[in-house]
Motif scaffolding. Structure first.
Motif, PDB file in Angstrom:
ATOM      1  N   THR A   6       0.844  -1.192   0.000  1.00 18.62           N
ATOM      2  CA  THR A   6       0.000   0.000   0.000  1.00 18.62           C
ATOM      3  C   THR A   6       0.878   1.241   0.000  1.00 18.62           C
ATOM      4  OG1 THR A   6      -1.903   1.046   1.110  1.00 18.62           O
ATOM      5  CG2 THR A   6      -0.148   0.235   2.521  1.00 18.62           C
ATOM      6  N   ALA A   7       0.317   2.354  -0.425  1.00 17.02           N
ATOM      7  CA  ALA A   7       1.043   3.624  -0.390  1.00 17.02           C
ATOM      8  C   ALA A   7       0.962   4.205   1.009  1.00 17.02           C
ATOM      9  CB  ALA A   7       0.442   4.593  -1.396  1.00 17.02           C
ATOM     10  N   PHE A   8       2.123   4.618   1.541  1.00 21.46           N
ATOM     11  CA  PHE A   8       2.165   5.230   2.861  1.00 21.46           C
ATOM     12  C   PHE A   8       3.341   6.192   2.918  1.00 21.46           C
ATOM     13  CE2 PHE A   8       3.478   5.442   7.346  1.00 21.46           C
ATOM     14  CZ  PHE A   8       2.273   5.798   7.927  1.00 21.46           C
ATOM     15  N   ALA A  26       6.744  10.856   6.697  1.00 16.49           N
ATOM     16  CA  ALA A  26       6.078  11.953   6.002  1.00 16.49           C
ATOM     17  C   ALA A  26       6.680  13.310   6.336  1.00 16.49           C
ATOM     18  CB  ALA A  26       4.590  11.950   6.335  1.00 16.49           C
ATOM     19  N   ARG A  27       7.468  13.388   7.398  1.00 14.14           N
ATOM     20  CA  ARG A  27       8.026  14.655   7.852  1.00 14.14           C
ATOM     21  C   ARG A  27       9.538  14.742   7.696  1.00 14.14           C
ATOM     22  NH1 ARG A  27       5.330  18.997   8.176  1.00 14.14           N
ATOM     23  NH2 ARG A  27       6.844  19.751   9.692  1.00 14.14           N
ATOM     24  N   HIS A  42      11.159   3.328   5.871  1.00 13.33           N
ATOM     25  CA  HIS A  42      10.654   4.576   5.301  1.00 13.33           C
ATOM     26  C   HIS A  42      10.908   5.760   6.216  1.00 13.33           C
ATOM     27  CE1 HIS A  42       7.700   3.005   7.998  1.00 13.33           C
ATOM     28  NE2 HIS A  42       6.799   3.941   7.785  1.00 13.33           N
ATOM     29  N   MET A  43      11.168   5.506   7.482  1.00 16.04           N
ATOM     30  CA  MET A  43      11.397   6.597   8.430  1.00 16.04           C
ATOM     31  C   MET A  43      12.767   7.227   8.199  1.00 16.04           C
ATOM     32  SD  MET A  43       9.578   4.999  11.809  1.00 16.04           S
ATOM     33  CE  MET A  43       9.358   6.603  12.595  1.00 16.04           C
ATOM     34  N   GLY A  44      12.926   8.443   8.667  1.00  8.93           N
ATOM     35  CA  GLY A  44      14.176   9.150   8.462  1.00  8.93           C
ATOM     36  C   GLY A  44      15.166   8.931   9.590  1.00  8.93           C
ATOM     37  N   TYR A  97       1.850  10.489  14.459  1.00  6.04           N
ATOM     38  CA  TYR A  97       1.901  11.839  13.929  1.00  6.04           C
ATOM     39  C   TYR A  97       1.118  11.921  12.614  1.00  6.04           C
ATOM     40  CZ  TYR A  97       3.089  16.523  12.809  1.00  6.04           C
ATOM     41  OH  TYR A  97       2.953  17.861  12.523  1.00  6.04           O
ATOM     42  N   GLY A  98       0.411  13.041  12.440  1.00  5.63           N
ATOM     43  CA  GLY A  98      -0.423  13.227  11.269  1.00  5.63           C
ATOM     44  C   GLY A  98      -1.830  12.702  11.464  1.00  5.63           C
ATOM     45  N   VAL A  99      -2.037  11.972  12.554  1.00  2.00           N
ATOM     46  CA  VAL A  99      -3.354  11.418  12.873  1.00  2.00           C
ATOM     47  C   VAL A  99      -3.793  11.916  14.248  1.00  2.00           C
ATOM     48  CG1 VAL A  99      -4.665   9.285  13.243  1.00  2.00           C
ATOM     49  CG2 VAL A  99      -2.938   9.394  11.436  1.00  2.00           C
ATOM     50  N   ASP A 100      -3.022  11.565  15.274  1.00  2.00           N
ATOM     51  CA  ASP A 100      -3.321  11.998  16.639  1.00  2.00           C
ATOM     52  C   ASP A 100      -2.593  13.287  17.007  1.00  2.00           C
ATOM     53  OD1 ASP A 100      -4.799   9.515  17.214  1.00  2.00           O
ATOM     54  OD2 ASP A 100      -2.826   8.587  17.105  1.00  2.00           O
TER      55      ASP A 100
END
Length: 391
Positions: free
Chosen positions: A32-34, A133-134, A65-67, A256-259
Motif C-alpha cells: 500500500t502507499a504510505f 512523512a516529515r 521509510h522513516m528518516g 503523527y499526522g493522525v493523533d
C-alpha cells in the motif's frame, strides 16, 4: 507531481521503496502507499494474526521509510549537539547519557507539534529517527536552525527494522550470536552500536508496540540477509502497517499526522511526561524553544482540549473523524476521534480523540456518531494493553 518529458499529462510521483521491497514481494505482502513509500499493509496471515503473533512471540516490521539523521556539533561534541537540539524541542537532551535514547517533539512558533522523534546519544553525536512523512521537512528545519553550529547528515544508506515482542531478544540473539551478551544487557531505551552478522548496526531497545523489542539500523545492502535470518526462526512473523497501527493504538502511542499535528500542543496531546522538569516553567533551562509561551500558559491554566483514550460500547470500531457529543440529542460536537481500531489483544474497539477538558476524566460517557447513529463511548485510561518493556 512529476511530468514526463514530452507528456502533457501530470502523473503522480512514483512511490519510493525501502531496501526490503523484494523481501516483501517474495513473501506475498499486500502493498500500500504510505508516506510516499510502497509498504506492506499485511502478509498472507492477515493483520489480526500478525498483531497476535507480535504480542505472543515476535513480529518483524520494515520501518525503513522513516528518516535517520546524524546530528553532530562542529565543536563541543555531544553536549553541544544536545544543547543545539534543545533550541527546537522542549526536552532535556543535555542530560541524555551516551547509550541512551529519549522521545522528543519539534514544536512550531505557535506551539503545535511539527513532528515527534527519537534521539539516541552516542559518544560524540546524536542519531534521530523521524517520521517518514516529515523527514524532508525535519531535515530542512534542522538545517535552517542549526547548520552554523552542527553537521546534519541524513543516513539514507541505512535500513531500519523493528523486531517486537517477548521473543525478540531470543530471536535476535540466535540470528547474531556474537552480540547475544550485549543484547541481553540492554534495557528499555538503551542504544548501542553492535556488529550483527558482520554489519555495523545501531540497535535501540525500543519500539512502537508496547512490547519488548528492538529497532535495528543496518546498511541497506545487508538488511535483507538479516531479515531473512530472523524470519527463518519460527518465533518471528513478518508484520505490516496494519498490525503496527493496531498494536501502537492498544499501547496508547500517538501517530503523527493522525493523533498529533501542527495544531496540537504537547500539553493538549497528553505528552507533558516527555518534557523534563528542567525544561518546564520554573526549570533551570525553561523555554528557549519555539512556541514556549503557549506551552507555559497551558501548563499554568490547562489546555482548551485534551487527547483521551476511548472505549466504544459493543464491537464496532470508531474511525478517525467521527464527531463526539456530550449527549444523544446534542448537536454541537465536543470533540472528535483521531484514530480508532478493533484491538485484537483487547478483544474490543479502542480509539483516541480530542475532547473538552471537562469531559476528559476516565469513565466519562460521551457519544460518537457512527453511520448516522450515536454510539455510547467511555473515556478510558491508556495504555489499553499494559506495556511489557524490559526495565
Amino acid at each position: 507531481m512529476t511530468k514526463e518529458s514530452g507528456d502533457s499529462a501530470m502523473e503522480p510521483a512514483a512511490l519510493r521503496r525501502t531496501a526490503l521491497y523484494e523481501t516483501h514481494m517474495s513473501r506475498g505482502a499486500r502493498m500500500t502507499a504510505f508516506a510516499g513509500y510502497e509498504m506492506p499493509l499485511h502478509y498472507k496471515a492477515g493483520v489480526m494474526a500478525e498483531h497476535l503473533a507480535t504480542r505472543e512471540s515476535a513480529g518483524l516490521f520494515d520501518v525503513g521509510h522513516m528518516g535517520q539523521i546524524r546530528l553532530a556539533a562542529k565543536t563541543g561534541g555531544r553536549a553541544a549537539a544536545a544543547a543545539a537540539l534543545e533550541r527546537l524541542a522542549p526536552m532535556d537532551f543535555q542530560a541524555l547519557a551516551p547509550g541512551r535514547q529519549r522521545y522528543g517533539l519539534f514544536t512550531s512558533e505557535s506551539g503545535g507539534i511539527l513532528d515527534d522523534f527519537m534521539a539516541a546519544a552516542f559518544e560524540d553525536h546524536l542519531v534521530l529517527v523521524v517520521n517518514a512523512a516529515r523527514k524532508a521537512a525535519d531535515l530542512a528545519h534542522l538545517r535552517a536552525a542549526l547548520s552554523e553550529s552542527c553537521l546534519i547528515e541524513p543516513l539514507e544508506d541505512r535500513a531500519l527494522i523493528a523486531l517486537q515482542g517477548p521473543g525478540a531478544e531470543a530471536a535476535l540473539a540466535a540470528a547474531a550470536p556474537d552480540a547475544a551478551e550485549a543484547l541481553a544487557a540492554m534495557r528499555f531505551m538503551d542504544a548501542r552500536r553492535l556488529i550483527l552478522r558482520g554489519s555495523d548496526a545501531i540497535v535501540t531497545r525500543s519500539g512502537y508496540t508496547g512490547e519488548d523489542g528492538f529497532e535495528i539500523s543496518v546498511p541497506n545492502e545487508t538488511a535483507a540477509a538479516l531479515v531473512e535470518a530472523l524470519l527463518s526462526d519460527d518465533r518471528v512473523s513478518a508484520a505490516g502497517l496494519g498490525a503496527r497501527d493496531s498494536l501502537r493504538l492498544e499501547a496508547g502511542l500517538c501517530l503523527y499526522g493522525v493523533d498529533l499535528d501542527e495544531t496540537t500542543s504537547p500539553v493538549e496531546a497528553g505528552l507533558t511526561w516527555a518534557i523534563q522538569k528542567t525544561r518546564r516553567p520554573g526549570g533551570a533551562r525553561a523555554g528557549g524553544y519555539p512556541g514556549a509561551a503557549r506551552l507555559e500558559a497551558e501548563f499554568a491554566v490547562g489546555p482548551p482540549r485534551r487527547r483521551v483514550g476511548l472505549r466504544p460500547e459493543g464491537r464496532a470500531p470508531i474511525r478517525a473523524g467521527a464527531p463526539l457529543f456530550r449527549a444523544q440529542d446534542d448537536e454541537t460536537p465536543a470533540g472528535s476521534v483521531s484514530s480508532g481500531v478493533f484491538g485484537p489483544s483487547l478483544g474490543a474497539p479502542c480509539a483516541f480523540g480530542m475532547l473538552a477538558p471537562d469531559l476528559s476524566a476516565p469513565e466519562t460517557l460521551v457519544f460518537a456518531e457512527l453511520r448516522g447513529k450515536r454510539l455510547p463511548v467511555r473515556v478510558a485510561a491508556t495504555p489499553f494493553v499494559p506495556a511489557r518493556y524490559k526495565r
